[in-house]
Design a protein around this motif. Sequence first.
Motif, PDB file in Angstrom:
ATOM      1  N   HIS A 114      32.624  37.907  31.259  1.00 37.77           N
ATOM      2  CA  HIS A 114      31.894  37.731  29.926  1.00 37.77           C
ATOM      3  C   HIS A 114      32.681  38.918  28.935  1.00 37.77           C
ATOM      4  O   HIS A 114      32.036  39.438  28.052  1.00 37.77           O
ATOM      5  N   ALA A 115      34.109  38.940  29.287  1.00 38.06           N
ATOM      6  CA  ALA A 115      34.658  39.813  27.951  1.00 38.06           C
ATOM      7  C   ALA A 115      34.660  38.916  26.625  1.00 38.06           C
ATOM      8  O   ALA A 115      34.489  37.963  26.348  1.00 38.06           O
ATOM      9  N   SER A 116      34.720  39.999  25.583  1.00 37.32           N
ATOM     10  CA  SER A 116      35.057  39.339  24.119  1.00 37.32           C
ATOM     11  C   SER A 116      36.480  39.392  23.619  1.00 37.32           C
ATOM     12  O   SER A 116      36.811  38.499  22.875  1.00 37.32           O
ATOM     13  N   ARG A 117      37.486  39.884  24.686  1.00 32.78           N
ATOM     14  CA  ARG A 117      38.776  39.852  24.138  1.00 32.78           C
ATOM     15  C   ARG A 117      39.480  40.105  25.669  1.00 32.78           C
ATOM     16  O   ARG A 117      39.217  40.964  26.318  1.00 32.78           O
ATOM     17  N   ILE A 118      40.538  39.238  25.898  1.00 31.68           N
ATOM     18  CA  ILE A 118      41.316  39.551  26.745  1.00 31.68           C
ATOM     19  C   ILE A 118      42.721  40.243  26.248  1.00 31.68           C
ATOM     20  O   ILE A 118      43.443  39.670  25.417  1.00 31.68           O
ATOM     21  N   GLY A 175      42.171  48.707  40.069  1.00 29.44           N
ATOM     22  CA  GLY A 175      43.383  49.214  40.592  1.00 29.44           C
ATOM     23  C   GLY A 175      44.771  48.542  40.131  1.00 29.44           C
ATOM     24  O   GLY A 175      44.638  47.498  39.508  1.00 29.44           O
ATOM     25  N   GLY A 176      45.808  48.776  40.597  1.00 30.84           N
ATOM     26  CA  GLY A 176      47.044  48.309  40.448  1.00 30.84           C
ATOM     27  C   GLY A 176      47.352  46.699  40.739  1.00 30.84           C
ATOM     28  O   GLY A 176      46.884  46.702  42.077  1.00 30.84           O
ATOM     29  N   GLY A 177      47.949  45.809  40.147  1.00 29.42           N
ATOM     30  CA  GLY A 177      48.252  44.584  40.572  1.00 29.42           C
ATOM     31  C   GLY A 177      48.797  43.601  39.882  1.00 29.42           C
ATOM     32  O   GLY A 177      49.285  44.035  38.792  1.00 29.42           O
ATOM     33  N   LEU A 178      48.729  42.362  40.186  1.00 28.44           N
ATOM     34  CA  LEU A 178      49.263  41.221  39.429  1.00 28.44           C
ATOM     35  C   LEU A 178      48.178  40.201  38.851  1.00 28.44           C
ATOM     36  O   LEU A 178      47.161  39.937  39.635  1.00 28.44           O
ATOM     37  N   VAL A 179      48.094  40.101  37.534  1.00 33.79           N
ATOM     38  CA  VAL A 179      47.247  39.327  36.945  1.00 33.79           C
ATOM     39  C   VAL A 179      47.324  37.740  37.348  1.00 33.79           C
ATOM     40  O   VAL A 179      48.404  37.142  37.263  1.00 33.79           O
ATOM     41  N   ALA A 180      46.306  37.333  38.044  1.00 31.68           N
ATOM     42  CA  ALA A 180      46.597  36.099  38.880  1.00 31.68           C
ATOM     43  C   ALA A 180      46.029  34.991  37.827  1.00 31.68           C
ATOM     44  O   ALA A 180      46.380  33.848  37.733  1.00 31.68           O
ATOM     45  N   GLN A 181      44.904  35.120  36.963  1.00 31.74           N
ATOM     46  CA  GLN A 181      44.265  34.487  36.003  1.00 31.74           C
ATOM     47  C   GLN A 181      43.766  35.057  34.895  1.00 31.74           C
ATOM     48  O   GLN A 181      43.210  36.339  35.036  1.00 31.74           O
ATOM     49  N   ALA A 182      43.629  34.891  33.809  1.00 32.54           N
ATOM     50  CA  ALA A 182      43.101  35.200  32.525  1.00 32.54           C
ATOM     51  C   ALA A 182      42.862  33.980  31.397  1.00 32.54           C
ATOM     52  O   ALA A 182      43.680  33.425  31.229  1.00 32.54           O
ATOM     53  N   GLY A 183      41.669  33.802  31.366  1.00 34.29           N
ATOM     54  CA  GLY A 183      41.140  32.703  30.454  1.00 34.29           C
ATOM     55  C   GLY A 183      39.728  32.449  30.425  1.00 34.29           C
ATOM     56  O   GLY A 183      39.186  33.569  30.230  1.00 34.29           O
ATOM     57  N   SER A 184      39.111  31.411  29.946  1.00 33.34           N
ATOM     58  CA  SER A 184      37.824  31.128  29.773  1.00 33.34           C
ATOM     59  C   SER A 184      37.438  30.129  31.094  1.00 33.34           C
ATOM     60  O   SER A 184      37.965  29.352  31.396  1.00 33.34           O
ATOM     61  N   ASP A 185      36.009  30.633  31.351  1.00 31.99           N
ATOM     62  CA  ASP A 185      34.980  29.965  32.405  1.00 31.99           C
ATOM     63  C   ASP A 185      33.959  29.621  31.884  1.00 31.99           C
ATOM     64  O   ASP A 185      33.305  30.391  31.070  1.00 31.99           O
ATOM     65  N   PRO A 186      33.363  28.294  32.088  1.00 27.01           N
ATOM     66  CA  PRO A 186      31.876  27.945  31.545  1.00 27.01           C
ATOM     67  C   PRO A 186      31.061  29.259  32.131  1.00 27.01           C
ATOM     68  O   PRO A 186      29.817  29.678  31.371  1.00 27.01           O
ATOM     69  N   GLU A 187      31.022  29.544  33.442  1.00 25.09           N
ATOM     70  CA  GLU A 187      30.232  30.642  33.981  1.00 25.09           C
ATOM     71  C   GLU A 187      30.384  32.021  33.550  1.00 25.09           C
ATOM     72  O   GLU A 187      29.684  32.798  32.812  1.00 25.09           O
ATOM     73  N   TYR A 188      31.648  32.560  33.567  1.00 20.20           N
ATOM     74  CA  TYR A 188      32.396  33.709  33.572  1.00 20.20           C
ATOM     75  C   TYR A 188      32.673  34.056  32.031  1.00 20.20           C
ATOM     76  O   TYR A 188      32.750  35.239  31.573  1.00 20.20           O
ATOM     77  N   GLY A 189      32.874  33.303  30.964  1.00 14.26           N
ATOM     78  CA  GLY A 189      33.291  33.287  29.641  1.00 14.26           C
ATOM     79  C   GLY A 189      34.911  33.757  29.985  1.00 14.26           C
ATOM     80  O   GLY A 189      35.655  33.315  30.798  1.00 14.26           O
ATOM     81  N   LEU A 190      35.166  34.771  29.101  1.00 12.63           N
ATOM     82  CA  LEU A 190      36.503  35.187  28.975  1.00 12.63           C
ATOM     83  C   LEU A 190      36.896  36.216  30.386  1.00 12.63           C
ATOM     84  O   LEU A 190      35.729  37.255  30.496  1.00 12.63           O
ATOM     85  N   PHE A 191      37.581  35.903  31.202  1.00 13.23           N
ATOM     86  CA  PHE A 191      37.764  36.674  32.520  1.00 13.23           C
ATOM     87  C   PHE A 191      39.082  36.967  32.830  1.00 13.23           C
ATOM     88  O   PHE A 191      40.001  36.409  32.345  1.00 13.23           O
ATOM     89  N   VAL A 192      39.283  38.041  33.777  1.00 14.67           N
ATOM     90  CA  VAL A 192      40.575  38.290  34.321  1.00 14.67           C
ATOM     91  C   VAL A 192      40.248  38.605  35.674  1.00 14.67           C
ATOM     92  O   VAL A 192      39.342  39.069  36.137  1.00 14.67           O
ATOM     93  N   LEU A 193      41.450  37.636  36.458  1.00 14.49           N
ATOM     94  CA  LEU A 193      41.330  38.092  37.890  1.00 14.49           C
ATOM     95  C   LEU A 193      42.617  38.755  38.241  1.00 14.49           C
ATOM     96  O   LEU A 193      43.733  38.166  37.972  1.00 14.49           O
TER      97      LEU A 193
END
Length: 264
Positions: free
Chosen positions: A210-214, A179-197
């Motif tokens: 678990h992305a390979s590239r953001i 959906g459309g919105g605003l990227v709140a977070q984008a980075g790396s997490d030990p559990e989720y790996g590379l992620f976008v919120l």
Amino acid sequence: MKHSPRVTIMIHRDDAVESRSLRIPVWVLRAGTIAGGALFVFIIVAAILYGPVARTAARVPALNREIEALRAEVQQVRDLSAALEEVEARYQQVRTMLGGDVVPDRARVDRSYPTAPPILARAPVGASQYVTGPSQPRYWPLDAPGVITRGVAGEEGGAESHRGLDVAVPRGTPIRAAGGGLVAQAGSDPEYGLFVLINHPDEYQSMYGHASRILVAPGDTVQPGQVIALSGSTGRSTAPHLHFEIRSAGRNVDPRSMVTQEGL
């Protein structure tokens, strides 16, 4: 016959009455002086040449000790490499036992055992007609067909809880904003790996792990269907897949309750 010139050397002891004289031919004195000078030069040259040799010889024991220490370290590295190879082999065995290969080769499946059909997941029909602007997360985030390997399960915060869908897809598959919105977070997490919120209207959020590239950054405005990342296997993951969550007012909801998956 003419005698060669001589030099007389007088020797007198303090407690003696008589003195002794020593007559030396001049050529002998000259020869002795030359020989003494040559000997002195030889000693100086020998000392100059012997210094580096002596210093090098003195370093030999220390060099031998360093060589032995390096040999010991090389052996430790070899032992560690062998241990890592053994751990990797055991990890592959455990991964196979736990079903790490979520999309097995159909040609190698043992048909003697009953197997359940895979649950397919793909973009809904007509999903190319995205709305524009901020919107609730109602679009399937993948174009390529995938396999749902795990769904929402357990209570939030529990040991066996799972807050979203795991969809097995090849590494590098485009991940689109639900959906459309605003990227709140984008980075790396030990559990989720590379992620976008992403924050959506009406206190909705969507999370992609678990992305390979953001491809977006915090603060970016994204449109529905915009490619925000590429799938991978970062973080706590055993194979390439997308971890997809939808949250409402901070609580997780099953994405399948909001995202229409037609044609399945």
